[in-house]
Write an enzyme that holds these catalytic residues in place. Structure first.
Site, mmCIF file in Angstrom:
data_model
loop_
_atom_site.group_PDB
_atom_site.id
_atom_site.type_symbol
_atom_site.label_atom_id
_atom_site.label_comp_id
_atom_site.label_asym_id
_atom_site.label_seq_id
_atom_site.Cartn_x
_atom_site.Cartn_y
_atom_site.Cartn_z
ATOM 1 N N TYR A 198 0.862 -1.189 0.000
ATOM 2 C CA TYR A 198 0.000 0.000 0.000
ATOM 3 C C TYR A 198 0.894 1.233 0.000
ATOM 4 O O TYR A 198 1.835 1.324 0.799
ATOM 5 C CB TYR A 198 -0.915 0.010 1.241
ATOM 6 C CG TYR A 198 -1.860 1.196 1.275
ATOM 7 C CD1 TYR A 198 -2.891 1.327 0.339
ATOM 8 C CD2 TYR A 198 -1.720 2.207 2.232
ATOM 9 C CE1 TYR A 198 -3.761 2.410 0.365
ATOM 10 C CE2 TYR A 198 -2.591 3.297 2.265
ATOM 11 C CZ TYR A 198 -3.603 3.395 1.330
ATOM 12 O OH TYR A 198 -4.465 4.474 1.355
ATOM 13 N N ASP A 206 9.138 2.773 0.322
ATOM 14 C CA ASP A 206 8.047 3.438 1.032
ATOM 15 C C ASP A 206 8.239 3.137 2.514
ATOM 16 O O ASP A 206 7.914 2.050 2.993
ATOM 17 C CB ASP A 206 6.700 2.914 0.520
ATOM 18 C CG ASP A 206 5.523 3.530 1.262
ATOM 19 O OD1 ASP A 206 5.745 4.160 2.314
ATOM 20 O OD2 ASP A 206 4.385 3.368 0.781
ATOM 21 N N LYS A 208 3.636 9.486 8.863
ATOM 22 C CA LYS A 208 3.358 8.992 10.220
ATOM 23 C C LYS A 208 4.304 9.563 11.286
ATOM 24 O O LYS A 208 4.110 10.675 11.735
ATOM 25 C CB LYS A 208 3.376 7.466 10.219
ATOM 26 C CG LYS A 208 2.336 6.921 9.194
ATOM 27 C CD LYS A 208 1.836 5.552 9.493
ATOM 28 C CE LYS A 208 1.027 4.981 8.349
ATOM 29 N NZ LYS A 208 -0.350 4.707 8.614
#
Ligand code: PMP
Length: 412
Positions: free
Chosen positions: A151, A235, A263
């Site tokens: 993702y 990522d 995050k």
């Protein structure tokens, strides 16, 4: 928030939630929060501190969602709150560049050797979208390769095949292959190598449950992308500043071409970033011809919170302790499941882990068992549970006791 204020806002939220239909689609702003995979109504949370959150009924929970990995220091860490108060006393939004942007970028550059320059965005989605665009511009190629179960946010190219609304012409530019499968990867490079701008990969997959890379897998990807002139994008939205100070690339000793973050680097505020060597990053506007910008990019509050969070991680590196806690949890959970005869596979990387049950019903029973005893795990079997520095050994003992009990229900 004071106890009275929390109670007051909880009862206001309760009143609002009694309306027959929500003004929010599905009652949420991000689908997994709807809790449909565990068959319960969306849970309204009203406050959090340390490892604990409180729902609208005033029920406290020991939290393992932890802002989906953003809160490595726990909820409302005092130093992050202090930095936010200070930033708020200066302004909310400056509109031009503020003092913390350079400082936070410098921290990331110093922590992550493959990164010489940084561009901040307002989400991980935007960081990955921009990294892909940059890779396409730098290589003059149009295809990208992603891995099944990965993702990278919800921009078109990385969501091809997973959502309606993506033009067929664009979807054709995305090649998808299984994770941890060198044969399939090599075959895809044989077919599409010269057209591929980039391979984007979560070095430790965290969105199909935690799936660590097989031994040698990341090195193989690195070698083959280099050989084909394809840019490798790590990522690290989840793994950055979680698996190690320098992220997964430090933990596994691999140097990607571009890295995306999110995050943790925002200390709980909306953020994303991409980084890489100057020679690639200089293609971004205003230096180069690849556009990226944003009203809220480098937002002062996110910069202040992120800087405070990273300073904490730098001054008191938690990685050794988190790894030890993770190891203990993994070992004990396996023993408890075996003792109850529950078939479960436990995958872990540092402070993130997933239990894979043989069947959704078992997962649901386990999740509900935890919730009934005041423990909140992600309401989906494909999300990771996250530890934070706010989780004490006593918290983890409680989690283990409860998880052991919940295995009983999952074993039926
Ligand atoms: N990449 C990864 C690996 C993620 O886990 C996520 C979000 N969970 C994203 C990108 C997207 O980040 P955001 O939700 O901030 O857009």
């Amino acid at each position: 928030m004071s106890a009275t204020a929390v109670r007051r806002s909880a009862s206001a939220i309760r009143r609002r939630s009694h309306r027959p239909s929500s003004a929010l689609v599905g009652g949420v702003n991000s689908p997994v929060r709807a809790c449909r995979q565990v068959g319960v109504d969306p849970i309204l949370l009203v406050s959090g501190r340390g490892a604990r959150v409180v729902d609208a009924q005033g029920t406290p929970f020991l939290d393992f969602i932890m802002g989906w990995g953003a809160l490595i220091l726990g909820h409302a860490h005092p130093e992050v709150v202090r930095a936010l108060r200070q930033a708020l006393s200066r302004d909310i939004l400056l509109g031009l560049t503020g003092p913390d942007e350079e400082a936070l970028a410098r921290m990331i550059v110093d922590a992550v050797p493959s990164v010489e320059q940084v561009r901040f965005t307002t989400s991980g989605t935007e960081a990955c979208m921009t990294a892909v665009r940059l890779a396409r511009a730098c290589t003059g190629r149009s295809k990208i390769l992603i891995f099944e179960g990965g993702y990278h946010g919800h921009s078109d190219s990385v969501m091809a095949g997973h959502t309606a609304g993506i033009p067929e012409l664009l979807a054709r530019e995305t090649v998808s292959v299984p994770f941890n499968n060198p044969g399939a990867f090599e075959e895809a490079l044989r077919l599409h190598g010269p057209q591929l701008a980039c391979v984007i990969v979560e070095p430790v997959a965290a969105n199909m449950g935690v799936v660590p890379p097989a031994p040698g897998w990341l090195a193989r990807i690195r070698a083959l992308t280099k050989a084909h002139g394809i840019l490798l994008i790590f990522d690290e939205v989840v793994t950055g500043f979680r698996l190690a100070w320098g992220g997964a690339q430090e933990a596994f000793g691999i140097r990607p071409d571009l890295t995306t973050f999110g995050k943790i680097i925002g200390g709980g505020l909306p953020i994303g970033a991409l980084g890489g060597p100057r020679r690639l990053m200089q293609r971004l506007a205003p230096e180069g011809d690849v556009y990226h910008g944003g009203t809220f990019a480098g937002h002062p509050l996110a910069m202040a919170a992120g800087l405070a969070a990273l300073k904490q991680l730098q001054q008191r590196p938690p990685y050794g302790r988190l790894e030890a806690q993770g190891q203990r949890l993994e070992r004990r959970l396996a023993e408890l499941a075996a003792a109850r005869g529950v078939p479960v596979r436990i995958n872990r990387a540092g402070s993130m882990f997933t239990l894979f049950f043989s069947g959704q019903e078992r997962f649901i029973a386990w999740w509900k068992g935890l919730r009934a005893a005041g423990i909140l795990a992600p309401p989906s079997p494909s999300e990771a549970l996250f530890l934070s520095t706010a989780h004490t050994d006593a918290h983890l003992d409680r989690f283990l006791r409860t998880a052991g009990q919940a295995f009983k229900a999952a074993g039926r």
